[in-house]
Motif scaffolding. Structure first.
Motif, PDB file in Angstrom:
ATOM      1  N   ASP A 128       0.820  -1.217   0.000  1.00 62.22           N
ATOM      2  CA  ASP A 128       0.000   0.000   0.000  1.00 62.22           C
ATOM      3  C   ASP A 128       0.852   1.264   0.000  1.00 62.22           C
ATOM      4  O   ASP A 128       0.366   2.332  -0.366  1.00 62.22           O
ATOM      5  CB  ASP A 128      -0.924  -0.004   1.229  1.00 62.22           C
ATOM      6  N   ALA A 129       2.066   1.164   0.487  1.00 66.22           N
ATOM      7  CA  ALA A 129       2.947   2.335   0.532  1.00 66.22           C
ATOM      8  C   ALA A 129       3.970   2.239  -0.593  1.00 66.22           C
ATOM      9  O   ALA A 129       4.433   1.147  -0.928  1.00 66.22           O
ATOM     10  CB  ALA A 129       3.651   2.396   1.890  1.00 66.22           C
ATOM     11  N   PRO A 130       4.325   3.379  -1.210  1.00 68.03           N
ATOM     12  CA  PRO A 130       3.826   4.725  -0.930  1.00 68.03           C
ATOM     13  C   PRO A 130       2.494   4.991  -1.640  1.00 68.03           C
ATOM     14  O   PRO A 130       2.101   4.234  -2.526  1.00 68.03           O
ATOM     15  CB  PRO A 130       4.926   5.618  -1.504  1.00 68.03           C
ATOM     16  N   ASP A 131       1.857   6.073  -1.266  1.00 67.56           N
ATOM     17  CA  ASP A 131       0.582   6.444  -1.864  1.00 67.56           C
ATOM     18  C   ASP A 131       0.860   7.175  -3.180  1.00 67.56           C
ATOM     19  O   ASP A 131       1.102   8.381  -3.207  1.00 67.56           O
ATOM     20  CB  ASP A 131      -0.205   7.343  -0.901  1.00 67.56           C
ATOM     21  N   LEU A 132       0.845   6.423  -4.269  1.00 66.69           N
ATOM     22  CA  LEU A 132       1.162   7.023  -5.563  1.00 66.69           C
ATOM     23  C   LEU A 132       0.037   7.919  -6.078  1.00 66.69           C
ATOM     24  O   LEU A 132       0.261   8.747  -6.959  1.00 66.69           O
ATOM     25  CB  LEU A 132       1.469   5.930  -6.587  1.00 66.69           C
ATOM     26  N   THR A 133      -1.155   7.741  -5.517  1.00 68.57           N
ATOM     27  CA  THR A 133      -2.252   8.650  -5.898  1.00 68.57           C
ATOM     28  C   THR A 133      -1.903  10.075  -5.501  1.00 68.57           C
ATOM     29  O   THR A 133      -2.112  11.028  -6.272  1.00 68.57           O
ATOM     30  CB  THR A 133      -3.557   8.221  -5.218  1.00 68.57           C
ATOM     31  N   ALA A 134      -1.333  10.235  -4.297  1.00 75.19           N
ATOM     32  CA  ALA A 134      -0.927  11.563  -3.839  1.00 75.19           C
ATOM     33  C   ALA A 134       0.224  12.091  -4.681  1.00 75.19           C
ATOM     34  O   ALA A 134       0.300  13.299  -4.979  1.00 75.19           O
ATOM     35  CB  ALA A 134      -0.531  11.505  -2.369  1.00 75.19           C
ATOM     36  N   VAL A 135       1.146  11.206  -5.082  1.00 76.65           N
ATOM     37  CA  VAL A 135       2.271  11.628  -5.929  1.00 76.65           C
ATOM     38  C   VAL A 135       1.755  12.115  -7.276  1.00 76.65           C
ATOM     39  O   VAL A 135       2.178  13.163  -7.784  1.00 76.65           O
ATOM     40  CB  VAL A 135       3.255  10.455  -6.126  1.00 76.65           C
ATOM     41  N   ARG A 136       0.832  11.368  -7.843  1.00 75.89           N
ATOM     42  CA  ARG A 136       0.270  11.756  -9.148  1.00 75.89           C
ATOM     43  C   ARG A 136      -0.455  13.104  -9.046  1.00 75.89           C
ATOM     44  O   ARG A 136      -0.312  13.975  -9.915  1.00 75.89           O
ATOM     45  CB  ARG A 136      -0.686  10.673  -9.652  1.00 75.89           C
ATOM     46  N   GLN A 137      -1.222  13.272  -7.976  1.00 73.45           N
ATOM     47  CA  GLN A 137      -1.962  14.519  -7.803  1.00 73.45           C
ATOM     48  C   GLN A 137      -1.008  15.706  -7.654  1.00 73.45           C
ATOM     49  O   GLN A 137      -1.229  16.783  -8.218  1.00 73.45           O
ATOM     50  CB  GLN A 137      -2.867  14.409  -6.576  1.00 73.45           C
ATOM     51  N   ARG A 138       0.058  15.488  -6.898  1.00 74.41           N
ATOM     52  CA  ARG A 138       1.032  16.567  -6.697  1.00 74.41           C
ATOM     53  C   ARG A 138       1.673  16.971  -8.010  1.00 74.41           C
ATOM     54  O   ARG A 138       1.844  18.171  -8.301  1.00 74.41           O
ATOM     55  CB  ARG A 138       2.098  16.098  -5.717  1.00 74.41           C
ATOM     56  N   LEU A 139       2.026  15.990  -8.828  1.00 75.77           N
ATOM     57  CA  LEU A 139       2.640  16.306 -10.114  1.00 75.77           C
ATOM     58  C   LEU A 139       1.657  16.998 -11.054  1.00 75.77           C
ATOM     59  O   LEU A 139       2.024  17.925 -11.784  1.00 75.77           O
ATOM     60  CB  LEU A 139       3.166  15.019 -10.760  1.00 75.77           C
ATOM     61  N   GLU A 140       0.416  16.549 -11.043  1.00 75.23           N
ATOM     62  CA  GLU A 140      -0.571  17.168 -11.919  1.00 75.23           C
ATOM     63  C   GLU A 140      -0.847  18.617 -11.524  1.00 75.23           C
ATOM     64  O   GLU A 140      -1.277  19.409 -12.363  1.00 75.23           O
ATOM     65  CB  GLU A 140      -1.862  16.346 -11.902  1.00 75.23           C
ATOM     66  N   GLU A 141      -0.599  18.943 -10.258  1.00 79.62           N
ATOM     67  CA  GLU A 141      -0.764  20.326  -9.811  1.00 79.62           C
ATOM     68  C   GLU A 141       0.431  21.197 -10.170  1.00 79.62           C
ATOM     69  O   GLU A 141       0.390  22.418  -9.999  1.00 79.62           O
ATOM     70  CB  GLU A 141      -0.999  20.344  -8.300  1.00 79.62           C
ATOM     71  N   THR A 142       1.527  20.552 -10.627  1.00 83.51           N
ATOM     72  CA  THR A 142       2.722  21.305 -11.051  1.00 83.51           C
ATOM     73  C   THR A 142       3.101  20.855 -12.460  1.00 83.51           C
ATOM     74  O   THR A 142       4.079  20.122 -12.660  1.00 83.51           O
ATOM     75  CB  THR A 142       3.896  21.066 -10.083  1.00 83.51           C
ATOM     76  N   PRO A 143       2.330  21.267 -13.462  1.00 81.29           N
ATOM     77  CA  PRO A 143       2.585  20.821 -14.847  1.00 81.29           C
ATOM     78  C   PRO A 143       3.965  21.213 -15.351  1.00 81.29           C
ATOM     79  O   PRO A 143       4.520  20.527 -16.217  1.00 81.29           O
ATOM     80  CB  PRO A 143       1.474  21.503 -15.648  1.00 81.29           C
ATOM     81  N   GLU A 144       4.543  22.313 -14.821  1.00 79.01           N
ATOM     82  CA  GLU A 144       5.880  22.701 -15.268  1.00 79.01           C
ATOM     83  C   GLU A 144       6.924  21.646 -14.911  1.00 79.01           C
ATOM     84  O   GLU A 144       7.942  21.505 -15.589  1.00 79.01           O
ATOM     85  CB  GLU A 144       6.275  24.055 -14.673  1.00 79.01           C
ATOM     86  N   LEU A 145       6.663  20.881 -13.839  1.00 80.43           N
ATOM     87  CA  LEU A 145       7.556  19.776 -13.476  1.00 80.43           C
ATOM     88  C   LEU A 145       7.207  18.519 -14.257  1.00 80.43           C
ATOM     89  O   LEU A 145       8.089  17.823 -14.764  1.00 80.43           O
ATOM     90  CB  LEU A 145       7.463  19.500 -11.967  1.00 80.43           C
ATOM     91  N   LEU A 146       5.918  18.262 -14.412  1.00 74.79           N
ATOM     92  CA  LEU A 146       5.483  17.048 -15.092  1.00 74.79           C
ATOM     93  C   LEU A 146       5.873  17.054 -16.562  1.00 74.79           C
ATOM     94  O   LEU A 146       6.125  15.990 -17.145  1.00 74.79           O
ATOM     95  CB  LEU A 146       3.965  16.888 -14.936  1.00 74.79           C
ATOM     96  N   ARG A 147       5.960  18.228 -17.172  1.00 74.38           N
ATOM     97  CA  ARG A 147       6.300  18.270 -18.593  1.00 74.38           C
ATOM     98  C   ARG A 147       7.756  17.884 -18.849  1.00 74.38           C
ATOM     99  O   ARG A 147       8.154  17.686 -19.994  1.00 74.38           O
ATOM    100  CB  ARG A 147       6.013  19.655 -19.178  1.00 74.38           C
ATOM    101  N   LEU A 148       8.542  17.749 -17.777  1.00 73.08           N
ATOM    102  CA  LEU A 148       9.930  17.302 -17.945  1.00 73.08           C
ATOM    103  C   LEU A 148      10.019  15.823 -18.281  1.00 73.08           C
ATOM    104  O   LEU A 148      11.103  15.320 -18.570  1.00 73.08           O
ATOM    105  CB  LEU A 148      10.739  17.605 -16.673  1.00 73.08           C
ATOM    106  N   GLY A 149       8.896  15.108 -18.180  1.00 76.97           N
ATOM    107  CA  GLY A 149       8.852  13.734 -18.645  1.00 76.97           C
ATOM    108  C   GLY A 149       9.020  12.682 -17.571  1.00 76.97           C
ATOM    109  O   GLY A 149       8.856  12.949 -16.369  1.00 76.97           O
TER     110      GLY A 149
END
Length: 349
Positions: A128-149
């Protein structure tokens, strides 16, 4: 291709998404849909998350993304050590997550496998750990980081795993503080608790220590693989946190070893004190027995004389002797005094 689609139709629905320029553009319901949409958008990135995958799932993913058979074989097992391996354009990372459970006061370890390649990220969770749902949400809230691939996704996952170590470190520190108190309080169960926590620290070391080398290996490839400068700074920060955590874990293990030694010394001292107390009690008991035995012997002497002269045989020599009674009294007194003097000289009285 049709075979892979047919296999995917019967698989559990993955947590999949397609991203373009740092923004989610699609949320496919099945692996087959994910493959199809990714082919239709070659400039997009797919992030697929599966939990405790079946062999069919892994076979489908391996065929679609050309995953190395050795990496796929490792991903089937949930007992791999943290490592980083490159297979051509694909990066395979094994991470050990940890979380502190307050109620039982123990550490729960999990395992996460990550595949990164051109245009895709695949996460395989065995816990169950780590909570990748929270990781995904955090990245989606920072598209400038997510666009780095894919590398940005790897950073976010590494950061989440390492951040998850902080509560564990705090929990272990509290446990060690409690154990120190229990050791000096003489709690009989503390040895077992020290042993169990030491075993967890060995497991914690296996989770954190390899991460230091893994992150340095990633940093060594920054220039070769053209890693973004901002992402390099983020990964260096994660490496610093991992190093700090690894040092803390090493310190915990050393502290537990010292506490176990102190506890063994205190237990030995307590046992010696108990043995000394038992010896002293036995000595005092022997002294009392000596006194009782001495007085019993002294009191037995007149009883013996009286018993002999109490026999009413007609032919007893002293039976009609006028001085018989005084003689018997004197004999009793002489025997008693003699025994008293003997016992007194031997410190029995």
């Amino acid at each position: 291709m049709p075979e892979r689609r047919r296999a995917a139709r019967f698989l559990p629905e993955p947590d999949a998404a397609l991203y373009h320029d740092g923004v989610r553009v699609s949320s496919p319901a099945t692996l087959a849909d994910t493959y199809r949409e990714l082919r239709a958008r070659p400039d997009s990135m797919a992030w697929i998350g599966v939990a405790r995958p079946t062999e069919d799932e892994l076979r489908s993913l391996a065929a679609e993304f050309d995953l190395h058979p050795l990496a796929v074989e490792d991903a089937k097992e949930a007992h791999q050590r943290p490592k980083l391996e490159r297979y051509g354009d694909t990066l395979f990372v094994v991470l050990r997550a940890a979380r502190y459970l307050d109620a039982p006061e123990e550490i729960d370890f999990g395992e996460l496998h990550v595949f990164l390649g051109p245009g895709f990220v695949l996460t395989v969770r065995h816990s169950d750990a780590p909570d990748l749902t929270a990781v995904r949400q955090r990245l989606e809230e920072t598209p400038e980081l997510l666009r780095l691939g894919p590398e940005a996704v790897l950073y976010a996952i590494l950061d989440a795993v390492v951040d998850g170590y902080a509560p564990v470190v705090s929990g272990v520190q509290n446990d060690i503080d409690e154990i120190e108190t229990e050791v000096f309080r003489g709690d009989p169960e503390v040895s077992r608790r020290i042993y169990e926590l030491s075993r967890e620290m060995v497991e914690f070391q296996r989770a954190t220590r390899p991460l230091v080398g893994m992150l340095h290996a990633l940093m060594a490839g920054f220039s070769k693989y053209g890693t973004d400068d901002e992402l390099q700074r983020y990964l260096r920060d994660v490496a610093d946190h991992v190093t700090h955590t690894s040092e803390r874990v090493d310190g915990f293990r050393q502290a537990l070893t010292e506490i176990l030694t102190v506890n063994a010394t205190l237990v030995t001292q307590q046992q010696n004190a108990e043995m000394r107390a038992l010896a002293e009690a036995g000595f005092e008991q022997n002294e009392e027995i000596k006194k009782i035995s001495s007085w019993a012997a002294i009191l037995f002497a007149p009883t013996l004389v009286g018993t002999i002269y109490g026999m009413n045989f007609e032919e007893m020599p002293e039976l009609r002797w006028a001085l018989g009674y005084p003689f018997a009294i004197v004999l009793m007194a002489v025997v008693c005094v003699s025994l008293y003097v003997i016992f007194k000289r031997r410190d029995w009285l």
